[in-house]
Design a protein around this motif. Structure first.
Motif, PDB file in Angstrom:
ATOM      1  N   GLY A   7       1.394   7.168   6.222  1.00 48.82           N
ATOM      2  CA  GLY A   7       0.748   6.630   5.039  1.00 48.82           C
ATOM      3  C   GLY A   7      -0.607   6.028   5.368  1.00 48.82           C
ATOM      4  N   LEU A   8      -0.896   5.901   6.673  1.00 53.36           N
ATOM      5  CA  LEU A   8      -2.160   5.328   7.141  1.00 53.36           C
ATOM      6  C   LEU A   8      -3.035   6.357   7.848  1.00 53.36           C
ATOM      7  N   VAL A   9      -2.405   7.258   8.579  1.00 54.26           N
ATOM      8  CA  VAL A   9      -3.120   8.306   9.304  1.00 54.26           C
ATOM      9  C   VAL A   9      -2.414   9.630   9.040  1.00 54.26           C
ATOM     10  N   ALA A  10      -3.020  10.708   9.473  1.00 51.25           N
ATOM     11  CA  ALA A  10      -2.441  12.033   9.248  1.00 51.25           C
ATOM     12  C   ALA A  10      -2.072  12.698  10.566  1.00 51.25           C
ATOM     13  N   SER A  11      -1.203  13.683  10.459  1.00 51.59           N
ATOM     14  CA  SER A  11      -0.869  14.562  11.575  1.00 51.59           C
ATOM     15  C   SER A  11      -0.845  15.993  11.055  1.00 51.59           C
ATOM     16  N   PRO A  12      -1.128  16.958  11.908  1.00 48.59           N
ATOM     17  CA  PRO A  12      -1.082  18.347  11.454  1.00 48.59           C
ATOM     18  C   PRO A  12       0.337  18.786  11.123  1.00 48.59           C
ATOM     19  N   TYR A  13       0.423  19.787  10.261  1.00 55.37           N
ATOM     20  CA  TYR A  13       1.673  20.456   9.884  1.00 55.37           C
ATOM     21  C   TYR A  13       2.580  19.609   8.989  1.00 55.37           C
ATOM     22  N   LYS A  14       2.075  18.476   8.492  1.00 55.41           N
ATOM     23  CA  LYS A  14       2.896  17.599   7.651  1.00 55.41           C
ATOM     24  C   LYS A  14       2.166  17.260   6.353  1.00 55.41           C
ATOM     25  N   SER A  15       1.499  18.240   5.775  1.00 53.33           N
ATOM     26  CA  SER A  15       0.625  17.968   4.634  1.00 53.33           C
ATOM     27  C   SER A  15       1.369  17.342   3.464  1.00 53.33           C
ATOM     28  N   ALA A  16       2.557  17.822   3.148  1.00 51.28           N
ATOM     29  CA  ALA A  16       3.294  17.283   2.001  1.00 51.28           C
ATOM     30  C   ALA A  16       3.740  15.850   2.259  1.00 51.28           C
ATOM     31  N   TYR A  17       4.248  15.592   3.443  1.00 55.16           N
ATOM     32  CA  TYR A  17       4.731  14.257   3.802  1.00 55.16           C
ATOM     33  C   TYR A  17       3.582  13.254   3.829  1.00 55.16           C
ATOM     34  N   VAL A  18       2.473  13.633   4.451  1.00 54.37           N
ATOM     35  CA  VAL A  18       1.308  12.751   4.528  1.00 54.37           C
ATOM     36  C   VAL A  18       0.768  12.465   3.127  1.00 54.37           C
ATOM     37  N   THR A  19       0.704  13.488   2.295  1.00 54.75           N
ATOM     38  CA  THR A  19       0.246  13.307   0.918  1.00 54.75           C
ATOM     39  C   THR A  19       1.142  12.331   0.168  1.00 54.75           C
ATOM     40  N   ALA A  20       2.452  12.509   0.286  1.00 52.44           N
ATOM     41  CA  ALA A  20       3.394  11.653  -0.431  1.00 52.44           C
ATOM     42  C   ALA A  20       3.317  10.205   0.036  1.00 52.44           C
ATOM     43  N   LYS A  21       3.209  10.000   1.336  1.00 50.12           N
ATOM     44  CA  LYS A  21       3.175   8.632   1.847  1.00 50.12           C
ATOM     45  C   LYS A  21       1.879   7.930   1.467  1.00 50.12           C
ATOM     46  N   HIS A  22       0.763   8.649   1.447  1.00 56.57           N
ATOM     47  CA  HIS A  22      -0.480   8.035   0.983  1.00 56.57           C
ATOM     48  C   HIS A  22      -0.377   7.664  -0.497  1.00 56.57           C
ATOM     49  N   ALA A  23       0.284   8.504  -1.282  1.00 56.67           N
ATOM     50  CA  ALA A  23       0.481   8.187  -2.698  1.00 56.67           C
ATOM     51  C   ALA A  23       1.376   6.966  -2.867  1.00 56.67           C
ATOM     52  N   LEU A  24       2.417   6.852  -2.044  1.00 63.53           N
ATOM     53  CA  LEU A  24       3.309   5.697  -2.112  1.00 63.53           C
ATOM     54  C   LEU A  24       2.552   4.406  -1.809  1.00 63.53           C
ATOM     55  N   GLU A  25       1.609   4.471  -0.886  1.00 67.05           N
ATOM     56  CA  GLU A  25       0.772   3.305  -0.589  1.00 67.05           C
ATOM     57  C   GLU A  25       0.020   2.854  -1.845  1.00 67.05           C
ATOM     58  N   GLY A  26      -0.525   3.807  -2.587  1.00 69.51           N
ATOM     59  CA  GLY A  26      -1.252   3.465  -3.803  1.00 69.51           C
ATOM     60  C   GLY A  26      -0.343   2.873  -4.863  1.00 69.51           C
ATOM     61  N   LEU A  27       0.843   3.457  -5.029  1.00 65.19           N
ATOM     62  CA  LEU A  27       1.810   2.921  -5.983  1.00 65.19           C
ATOM     63  C   LEU A  27       2.189   1.495  -5.622  1.00 65.19           C
ATOM     64  N   SER A  28       2.387   1.241  -4.343  1.00 69.71           N
ATOM     65  CA  SER A  28       2.781  -0.093  -3.891  1.00 69.71           C
ATOM     66  C   SER A  28       1.708  -1.124  -4.208  1.00 69.71           C
ATOM     67  N   LYS A  29       0.457  -0.773  -3.975  1.00 69.52           N
ATOM     68  CA  LYS A  29      -0.640  -1.709  -4.244  1.00 69.52           C
ATOM     69  C   LYS A  29      -0.798  -1.962  -5.744  1.00 69.52           C
ATOM     70  N   ALA A  30      -0.669  -0.910  -6.552  1.00 73.07           N
ATOM     71  CA  ALA A  30      -0.753  -1.093  -8.002  1.00 73.07           C
ATOM     72  C   ALA A  30       0.383  -1.986  -8.497  1.00 73.07           C
ATOM     73  N   THR A  31       1.578  -1.794  -7.946  1.00 70.64           N
ATOM     74  CA  THR A  31       2.718  -2.636  -8.310  1.00 70.64           C
ATOM     75  C   THR A  31       2.463  -4.087  -7.929  1.00 70.64           C
ATOM     76  N   ALA A  32       1.854  -4.295  -6.763  1.00 75.72           N
ATOM     77  CA  ALA A  32       1.546  -5.657  -6.316  1.00 75.72           C
ATOM     78  C   ALA A  32       0.604  -6.355  -7.286  1.00 75.72           C
ATOM     79  N   LEU A  33      -0.420  -5.650  -7.743  1.00 76.43           N
ATOM     80  CA  LEU A  33      -1.394  -6.262  -8.645  1.00 76.43           C
ATOM     81  C   LEU A  33      -0.784  -6.565 -10.011  1.00 76.43           C
ATOM     82  N   GLU A  34       0.035  -5.659 -10.517  1.00 69.32           N
ATOM     83  CA  GLU A  34       0.656  -5.890 -11.817  1.00 69.32           C
ATOM     84  C   GLU A  34       1.781  -6.923 -11.727  1.00 69.32           C
TER      85      GLU A  34
END
Length: 248
Positions: free
Chosen positions: A133-160
């Motif tokens: 969710g902080l850095v990427a690795s090759p061959y894991k595009s879906a997982y990396v994408t999902a974890k970065h999105a989860l980071e954004g959801l978490s921050k939005a939840t924190a603010l609300e």
């Protein structure tokens, strides 16, 4: 650390690995833990051992989550999956499935839990992200994408959630000794034509200052802390448990 007596916690993917460790850690502090997992047999075993309850559920069925209202004080979004493949060969259906399980389902569960948390003036959302969710690795595009999105959801939840006594944070472990990681070791060995030992030593732990896999209980302990009263001013944060991976 504060007691969770009288509080209810939902842990997704709670029957194994990090989820099981989180379930046990929260139950040890007095919470009534609902172990949500599609592996009903294993979930029942864990729940019986910790005095909890079982919610047999496949979180890929997000249509079934859309109308829920839940009365949990603590939500641990942990369920996940992994597929390893180059982007040009990545199965589109698998990519979408990972986003559904690891982004859409957490969103729907947060959405379902917040009204109760707001009414209580207290709530904890702990999202099990990943070092990916902080850095990427090759061959894991879906997982990396999902974890970065989860980071954004978490921050939005924190603010609300902040004005309502609700905190939301991510935990970002590197490689934890779980069945999911064991599967990744096998997949990367096949993809790169190397041994399992080389995957662990030369790939997974190459950037880590501490050369060992993380134990699930270590992650569970941090989840329990972030769910505590003592962590009431910690929100919108991401906590790396990576043996120094991101320090360099």
């Amino acid at each position: 650390m504060s007691s969770h007596t009288g509080r209810k916690a939902l842990v997704t993917g709670g029957a194994n690995g990090i989820g099981e460790a989180a379930s046990r850690a929260l139950a040890a502090q007095g919470a009534t833990v609902v172990v949500a997992d599609r592996d009903q047999q294993r979930a029942s075993t864990v729940a019986a051992e910790i005095g909890g309850q079982v919610w047999p559920i496949d979180l890929l069925d997000t249509d079934g989550l859309a109308g829920l209202r839940l009365d949990f004080d603590i939500l641990v979004n942990n369920a996940g999956m992994q597929v390893v493949a180059p982007i040009q060969d990545f199965d589109v259906a698998a990519f979408r499935q990972i986003q559904r399980l690891m982004v859409e389902a957490p969103f729907l569960l947060v959405r379902a839990c917040l009204p109760h948390m707001y009414d209580r003036g207290w709530g904890r959302v702990v999202n099990v992200s990943s070092i990916h969710g902080l850095v990427a690795s090759p061959y894991k595009s879906a997982y990396v994408t999902a974890k970065h999105a989860l980071e954004g959801l978490s921050k939005a939840t924190a603010l609300e959630g902040g004005p309502h006594g609700v905190t939301s944070n991510c935990i970002n472990p590197a490689y934890v000794r779980t069945a999911l990681v064991e599967g990744q070791i096998d997949a990367q060995a096949r993809e790169n034509g190397i041994s399992r030992e080389q995957v662990v030593g030369d790939v997974m732990l190459a950037k880590s200052a501490i050369k060992r896999l993380i134990e699930p209980a270590e992650v569970g302990a941090l989840i329990a802390y972030l769910a505590s009263d003592e962590a009431s001013m910690i929100t919108g944060s991401s906590y790396a448990i990576d043996g120094g991976w991101t320090a360099g």
